[in-house]
Structures are given as structure tokens and as C-alpha cells.
Design an enzyme around this catalytic site. Structure first.
Site, PDB file in Angstrom:
ATOM      1  N   ARG A 189      -6.967  -8.212  -1.773  1.00  0.00           N
ATOM      2  CA  ARG A 189      -5.879  -7.711  -2.653  1.00  0.00           C
ATOM      3  C   ARG A 189      -4.676  -8.319  -2.742  1.00  0.00           C
ATOM      4  O   ARG A 189      -3.957  -8.355  -3.735  1.00  0.00           O
ATOM      5  CB  ARG A 189      -5.596  -6.136  -2.121  1.00  0.00           C
ATOM      6  CG  ARG A 189      -6.552  -4.912  -2.411  1.00  0.00           C
ATOM      7  CD  ARG A 189      -5.854  -3.799  -1.912  1.00  0.00           C
ATOM      8  NE  ARG A 189      -4.745  -3.613  -2.952  1.00  0.00           N
ATOM      9  CZ  ARG A 189      -3.931  -2.505  -2.863  1.00  0.00           C
ATOM     10  NH1 ARG A 189      -4.135  -1.429  -1.590  1.00  0.00           N
ATOM     11  NH2 ARG A 189      -2.766  -2.390  -3.315  1.00  0.00           N
TER      12      ARG A 189
ATOM     13  N   CYS B 112      -0.324   5.291   0.800  1.00  0.00           N
ATOM     14  CA  CYS B 112      -1.440   4.328   1.417  1.00  0.00           C
ATOM     15  C   CYS B 112      -1.444   4.405   2.852  1.00  0.00           C
ATOM     16  O   CYS B 112      -0.901   5.316   3.639  1.00  0.00           O
ATOM     17  CB  CYS B 112      -1.186   3.025   0.817  1.00  0.00           C
ATOM     18  SG  CYS B 112       0.174   2.314   1.311  1.00  0.00           S
TER      19      CYS B 112
ATOM     20  N   ARG C 227       4.775   6.418   0.941  1.00  0.00           N
ATOM     21  CA  ARG C 227       5.298   5.594  -0.321  1.00  0.00           C
ATOM     22  C   ARG C 227       5.959   6.569  -1.369  1.00  0.00           C
ATOM     23  O   ARG C 227       5.191   6.853  -2.476  1.00  0.00           O
ATOM     24  CB  ARG C 227       4.007   4.850  -0.744  1.00  0.00           C
ATOM     25  CG  ARG C 227       3.255   3.859   0.339  1.00  0.00           C
ATOM     26  CD  ARG C 227       4.054   2.867   0.761  1.00  0.00           C
ATOM     27  NE  ARG C 227       4.427   1.619  -0.071  1.00  0.00           N
ATOM     28  CZ  ARG C 227       3.556   0.677  -0.434  1.00  0.00           C
ATOM     29  NH1 ARG C 227       2.591   0.737   0.061  1.00  0.00           N
ATOM     30  NH2 ARG C 227       3.953  -0.253  -1.132  1.00  0.00           N
TER      31      ARG C 227
ATOM     32  N   LYS D 246       1.826 -12.316  -5.454  1.00  0.00           N
ATOM     33  CA  LYS D 246       1.284 -10.767  -6.030  1.00  0.00           C
ATOM     34  C   LYS D 246       2.316 -10.270  -6.357  1.00  0.00           C
ATOM     35  O   LYS D 246       2.260  -9.546  -7.459  1.00  0.00           O
ATOM     36  CB  LYS D 246       0.330 -10.439  -4.941  1.00  0.00           C
ATOM     37  CG  LYS D 246       0.172  -8.930  -5.177  1.00  0.00           C
ATOM     38  CD  LYS D 246      -0.701  -8.334  -3.860  1.00  0.00           C
ATOM     39  CE  LYS D 246      -0.169  -7.946  -2.824  1.00  0.00           C
ATOM     40  NZ  LYS D 246       0.750  -6.499  -2.767  1.00  0.00           N
ATOM     41  N   ASN D 247       3.467  -9.917  -5.620  1.00  0.00           N
ATOM     42  CA  ASN D 247       4.467  -9.060  -5.684  1.00  0.00           C
ATOM     43  C   ASN D 247       5.468  -9.677  -6.689  1.00  0.00           C
ATOM     44  O   ASN D 247       6.220  -8.734  -7.180  1.00  0.00           O
ATOM     45  CB  ASN D 247       4.952  -8.716  -4.260  1.00  0.00           C
ATOM     46  CG  ASN D 247       4.127  -8.020  -3.370  1.00  0.00           C
ATOM     47  OD1 ASN D 247       3.192  -7.552  -3.836  1.00  0.00           O
ATOM     48  ND2 ASN D 247       4.414  -7.892  -2.067  1.00  0.00           N
TER      49      ASN D 247
ATOM     50  N   ASP E 113       6.268  -7.293   5.259  1.00  0.00           N
ATOM     51  CA  ASP E 113       4.913  -7.953   5.070  1.00  0.00           C
ATOM     52  C   ASP E 113       4.671  -8.943   6.027  1.00  0.00           C
ATOM     53  O   ASP E 113       3.145  -9.599   5.802  1.00  0.00           O
ATOM     54  CB  ASP E 113       4.904  -8.208   3.574  1.00  0.00           C
ATOM     55  CG  ASP E 113       5.066  -6.944   2.534  1.00  0.00           C
ATOM     56  OD1 ASP E 113       5.256  -7.368   1.328  1.00  0.00           O
ATOM     57  OD2 ASP E 113       4.943  -6.196   2.884  1.00  0.00           O
TER      58      ASP E 113
HETATM   59  C1  EPZ Z   1       6.999  -3.457  -2.386  1.00  0.00           C
HETATM   60  O1  EPZ Z   1       6.385  -2.415  -2.312  1.00  0.00           O
HETATM   61  C2  EPZ Z   1       5.881  -4.572  -2.075  1.00  0.00           C
HETATM   62  N1  EPZ Z   1       4.750  -4.501  -3.175  1.00  0.00           N
HETATM   63  C3  EPZ Z   1       5.491  -4.199  -0.563  1.00  0.00           C
HETATM   64  O2  EPZ Z   1       4.279  -5.215  -0.382  1.00  0.00           O
HETATM   65  C4  EPZ Z   1       6.372  -4.396   0.449  1.00  0.00           C
HETATM   66  O3  EPZ Z   1       6.098  -4.123   1.762  1.00  0.00           O
HETATM   67  C5  EPZ Z   1       7.683  -3.558  -0.110  1.00  0.00           C
HETATM   68  O4  EPZ Z   1       7.978  -3.870  -1.391  1.00  0.00           O
HETATM   69  C6  EPZ Z   1       8.695  -3.776   0.906  1.00  0.00           C
HETATM   70  O5  EPZ Z   1       9.404  -5.201   0.717  1.00  0.00           O
HETATM   71  C7  EPZ Z   1       5.065  -4.672  -4.232  1.00  0.00           C
HETATM   72  O6  EPZ Z   1       5.872  -5.409  -4.631  1.00  0.00           O
HETATM   73  C8  EPZ Z   1       3.638  -4.666  -5.287  1.00  0.00           C
HETATM   74  P1  EPZ Z   1       9.705  -0.054  -1.489  1.00  0.00           P
HETATM   75  P2  EPZ Z   1       7.315  -1.067  -2.726  1.00  0.00           P
HETATM   76  O7  EPZ Z   1       9.771   0.754  -2.944  1.00  0.00           O
HETATM   77  O8  EPZ Z   1       8.005  -1.308  -4.072  1.00  0.00           O
HETATM   78  C9  EPZ Z   1      10.866   3.973   0.869  1.00  0.00           C
HETATM   79  C10 EPZ Z   1       2.359  -5.917   0.484  1.00  0.00           C
HETATM   80  O9  EPZ Z   1       1.688  -5.969   1.714  1.00  0.00           O
HETATM   81  N2  EPZ Z   1      11.108   4.363  -0.621  1.00  0.00           N
HETATM   82  O10 EPZ Z   1      10.960  -0.996  -1.247  1.00  0.00           O
HETATM   83  O11 EPZ Z   1       6.590   0.240  -2.680  1.00  0.00           O
HETATM   84  C11 EPZ Z   1       9.501   3.639   0.959  1.00  0.00           C
HETATM   85  O12 EPZ Z   1       8.933   4.790   1.562  1.00  0.00           O
HETATM   86  C12 EPZ Z   1       2.845  -4.802  -0.123  1.00  0.00           C
HETATM   87  O13 EPZ Z   1       2.321  -6.904  -0.314  1.00  0.00           O
HETATM   88  C13 EPZ Z   1      11.457   5.714  -0.762  1.00  0.00           C
HETATM   89  O14 EPZ Z   1      11.847   6.412   0.111  1.00  0.00           O
HETATM   90  O15 EPZ Z   1       8.098  -0.962  -1.582  1.00  0.00           O
HETATM   91  C14 EPZ Z   1       9.252   2.714   2.053  1.00  0.00           C
HETATM   92  O16 EPZ Z   1       9.770   3.242   3.228  1.00  0.00           O
HETATM   93  C15 EPZ Z   1       2.866  -3.478   0.945  1.00  0.00           C
HETATM   94  N3  EPZ Z   1      11.826   6.118  -2.328  1.00  0.00           N
HETATM   95  C16 EPZ Z   1      10.552   1.881   1.626  1.00  0.00           C
HETATM   96  O17 EPZ Z   1      11.214   2.614   0.655  1.00  0.00           O
HETATM   97  C17 EPZ Z   1      11.209   5.467  -3.288  1.00  0.00           C
HETATM   98  O18 EPZ Z   1      11.368   6.052  -4.363  1.00  0.00           O
HETATM   99  C18 EPZ Z   1      10.066   0.477   0.803  1.00  0.00           C
HETATM  100  O19 EPZ Z   1       9.642   0.788  -0.085  1.00  0.00           O
HETATM  101  C19 EPZ Z   1      10.761   4.216  -3.103  1.00  0.00           C
HETATM  102  C20 EPZ Z   1      10.549   3.596  -1.861  1.00  0.00           C
END
Ligand code: EPZ
Length: 419
Positions: free
Chosen positions: A398, A118, A123, A22-23, A306
Site C-alpha cells: 500500500r 484501521c 481514526r 503516497k501521502n 509513520d
Molecule cells: C495522515 O493520516 C497519513 N495518511 C498517515 O499516514 C499519518 O500517520 C497521519 O497523517 C499522521 O501524520 C495520509 O496522508 C493518507 P490525522 P490522517 O488526521 O490524515 C486524530 C501511513 O502510514 N484525528 O493527522 O488520517 C486521529 O485519531 C499513514 O502512511 C481526530 O481525532 O491523520 C489520529 O490520532 C498512516 N479527529 C491523529 O488525529 C479527526 O477528525 C492523526 O490523524 C482526524 C484525526
């Protein structure tokens, strides 16, 4: 709302095929907006989130064709309407924000509602916006929307304070049509980013350094259509690996890339599982007595966040003390209250949870609070004595294609009640 009912205690046997990730698929579908040519994505997982992003791309004026049997998805983003706002679809699914990079890069402007938080955390998107600003775009936040515009994106060097997966993907996509070179430092290195980069390269993008922490993108004038088959889902694979441990089973998983699941293999081997690869088939034997371990979620190649909830279900059934520390999200322990309804002994202490493993969970009525929490409850139900009823399974749908059918095929006593 559908329910899943499980009668725990069956051992599993046989082989199951892992679906595409998915990701990886979500950013790849967003990236098709970078070209006016037709792109064909094979074997797309027929998941709620995939349909949401395809609907969103269609609402922009692109042609979208999905064969739900094979998962073949064709997208032709030739006639994209003006960058009108597309309502609050992006509140529905955070990954919708990934279309920002392609839209601003190709059309110079886009407006979308701010992605909501969420259940697992706020996020934020500050790192995404930092990247777009560094490339010369203006960012206007008003009334819950974000509008990003630039006559022309100009390549620049961007340091990510945190190796955000989404920010890395959005900036990488924006850089493909920018003028000059974009360098992303402290970039995320998850395999899904490599898959997106491979797809973009097939479209004619110039990208190097993926996986090293520093990604360089040389802007090109135009990107062409491409055909692509995304990688398998390492988190789904990990979920089934944990099921082998919880049900004392020996099962095979088809479609696994060993490199993508090294941290999961390492920790499950530490616990006493036997894991071997036969080409792209993973053979896992969870029949031995398992030992408690400590887990700390980290950006790739650390242990994936995850997989944290699923691992907690397993550790709840391994006698001894284990500690799980969640460093990525501020609120990713919502499965704990549900696992405790099944008899798990877990104490949360800030970002850590201390688990005193017990010999057998009890089936109970529980609720999926988010995608991976829902998966952890299915796993707990497979082990528990008696019947477990899981509600709000739309969260699970999802991210997992027909998960109950796959477990049923392996011999689990599991069924879905459509309501
Ligand atoms: C991706 O989300 C995945 N989703 C998530 O999978 C996964 O948990 C995550 O990466 C981490 O591996 C998809 O790829 C669609 P991040 P993403 O930006 O891109 C902070 C699942 O279960 N952050 O790496 O949203 C944020 O708060 C889902 O399949 C900032 O501070 O993850 C978080 O603590 C859940 N500022 C951390 O980084 C930003 O601008 C990880 O977020 C962006 C993120």
C-alpha cells in the site's frame, strides 16, 4: 497472498531512487475533482492506494488514464455524475474521504460511507466534519454513511483541536471554491500539505500560511487544470536510512528533500550515524556502533509517527535501553509482538515501549499487521540471523513501490513469493 523471504546479514551498497510520496499524491489526486479541466500528475507511485483512489474518481464519471511505466496520471473530472453514493470504497481506504472536500466545494453535496478505523486506531473524522459545518454545510450521518451538503460553502475561521493532516487537507480543498476567506487554525504542517497547496495554487487557488499552523484560503470562482510533480516520500527515505543502520552499511538515496526529513536526520545522527547531502542525494553511513535513544512521535516537524515502527526495529538491535512513545495513534504497537518473535526485548507500557537492545535478532515467520509495521519487519529481517518470512505483505504494498526490488538492488538477500 504474497510473502517476502529475507536472509539477514548482508551489508548494503549503492544508490536507490526514492518514489513520490503516497501521502502527497492521494490528496492531490482527490483535488483534481475541483476542476473540470484535465490535470496531469507526473511520477505517481504505482501503489495499491493510488489505484484505489483513481478507481473511486473514475467511478464518479471522471476520465482517468494511468501510464504504469512512467506513473504519469491524467484525470479529467468534466463529466461527474450526480453525487451518488459510491459504495464502501472509502471503508477500503481512509484517504478516500479526502474527496469529500472537493466534491462538496464544487457540487454542493456528496455522500460516502464513513471511513473505517484501521489496525492502528479508530481514526475519527470529527475534525473534518467540524470544518465542513463551520463552512455552512449540513452533515447527516445515517446507516454508516455521511452526507454533506451546502448550497454554497461560506468561508469561516476553524480551529482544529488536533493538527489533523486529513482534516487540514479536506478543509483547505473545500475552502478553495467557498465564498470569502477560510482560516484554519492549529493546522497540520506536514510537507505533504505544502505539496497539496502548491498543486491547488497551480490550479488557481489562493492559499497562504501553509507550514505556519494558520492557513488562509481565499475562495475563487473556478479552478483550472494543472500539471504537477509531487514531492518524494520522506517516510520511504527514512525507512532506507534505518536499513543502513541495521545492516552497518553506507548507501545513497536519490530524491531526498533534506528539509522534509530533519527530525529523522536529527535522531539518527544522535545515534551515531553520519548523514550528508549532495544536492538531492542523501549519503548515509550506518557502520559505526550506534547508541540507544528515546523517541516521541509528534505532529510535524516532530518525529513522524509513520517512522515509529521502523525506528523500533533499529533500537531493538542497539545495545542499551531506549524508550519509544507513540502520541498520535492509540494502537500503533502491533509490530512489537512480531519483533518479539524475532527475539526483540520490548515491553509496552501504555503509549510507551521500553526496548532493551540486543546484538542480533533471529529470523522467524512473522506477519505484517499494517503498512509501517510491515516495513519494520523487512528491516528487522535484513539484520536478523537466518531466514525471515513475512506474510500479508499487501499491507506493505500500500505504501512502498517494489520495496523488495529496491533492497535487492542494494545487495540484500530478499525475494517475493507470489501466491
Ligand atoms: C495522515 O493520516 C497519513 N495518511 C498517515 O499516514 C499519518 O500517520 C497521519 O497523517 C499522521 O501524520 C495520509 O496522508 C493518507 P490525522 P490522517 O488526521 O490524515 C486524530 C501511513 O502510514 N484525528 O493527522 O488520517 C486521529 O485519531 C499513514 O502512511 C481526530 O481525532 O491523520 C489520529 O490520532 C498512516 N479527529 C491523529 O488525529 C479527526 O477528525 C492523526 O490523524 C482526524 C484525526
Amino acid at each position: 497472498m504474497d510473502k517476502i523471504i529475507i536472509k539477514g546479514g548482508n551489508t548494503l551498497r549503492g544508490e536507490v531512487e526514492i518514489s513520490a510520496a503516497k501521502n502527497a499524491v492521494l490528496p492531490i489526486l482527490a483535488a483534481t475533482l475541483l476542476s473540470e479541466d484535465k490535470c496531469t500528475i507526473e511520477n505517481c507511485p504505482m501503489l495499491l492506494d493510488v489505484f484505489v483512489i483513481c478507481d473511486l474518481i473514475k467511478s464518479l464519471g471522471a476520465k482517468v488514464k494511468i501510464d504504469e511505466e512512467s506513473g504519469l496520471t491524467e484525470i479529467e473530472a468534466l463529466n461527474i455524475k450526480d453525487c451518488e453514493q459510491i459504495g464502501d470504497l472509502s471503508r477500503k481506504m481512509r484517504a478516500s474521504f479526502l474527496i469529500m472536500g472537493p466534491m462538496v466545494s464544487r457540487f454542493g453535496k456528496f455522500k460516502i460511507s464513513l471511513p473505517g478505523g484501521c489496525n492502528i486506531g479508530t481514526r475519527p473524522i470529527d475534525l473534518h466534519l467540524k470544518g465542513f459545518k463551520a463552512l455552512g454545510a449540513s452533515v447527516i450521518l445515517d446507516h454508516g454513511n455521511v452526507e454533506i451538503s451546502a448550497n454554497k460553502l461560506i468561508g469561516n475561521r476553524i480551529y482544529l483541536d488536533f493538527p489533523s493532516v486529513g482534516a487540514t487537507e479536506n478543509i483547505m480543498m473545500a475552502g478553495t471554491l467557498a465564498e470569502g476567506e477560510t482560516i484554519i487554525e492549529n493546522a497540520a504542517a506536514e510537507p505533504e500539505i505544502g505539496d497539496l497547496a502548491n498543486f491547488l495554487t497551480k490550479m488557481g487557488a489562493c492559499i497562504e500560511g501553509v507550514g505556519t499552523g494558520t492557513i488562509k484560503i481565499k475562495g475563487v470562482k473556478k479552478l483550472i487544470g494543472a500539471d504537477y510533480k509531487p514531492i518524494y516520500d520522506r517516510i520511504e527515505a527514512g525507512t532506507f536510512m534505518i536499513a543502513a543502520g541495521l545492516t552497518n552499511s553506507n548507501i545513497k538515496l536519490k530524491g531526498v528533500n533534506e528539509d522534509h526529513i530533519k527530525p529523522i536526520i536529527a535522531k539518527l545522527t544522535e545515534m551515531g550515524m553520519d548523514i550528508e547531502m549532495d544536492n538531492d542525494i542523501l549519503i548515509i553511513d550506518g557502520r559505526k556502533e550506534l547508541k540507544p535513544i528515546d523517541i516521541k512521535t509528534m505532529p510535524y516537524p516532530g518525529f513522524p509517527t509513520d517512522m515509529q515502527a521502523q525506528m523500533m526495529s533499529l533500537l531493538s538491535c542497539v545495545v542499551g535501553t531506549s524508550v519509544v512513545t507513540e502520541t498520535i495513534y492509540e494502537n500503533r504497537f502491533m509490530h512489537v509482538a512480531e519483533l518479539k518473535r524475532m527475539g526483540a526485548n520490548v515491553k509496552i507500557d501504555g503509549r510507551s515501549a521500553v526496548i532493551e537492545g540486543i546484538t542480533r535478532l533471529n529470523g522467524a515467520a512473522v506477519k505484517a499487521t499494517d503498512l509501517r509495521a510491515g516495513a519494520s519487519l523487512i528491516l528487522a529481517g535484513l539484520e536478523a540471523e537466518g531466514e525471515t518470512e513475512i506474510t500479508d505483505v499487501y499491507h506493505i504494498d500500500r505504501g512502498y513501490v517494489e520495496i523488495e526490488k529496491k533492497f535487492k538492488m542494494l545487495g540484500a538477500n530478499i525475494r517475493r513469493i507470489k501466491e
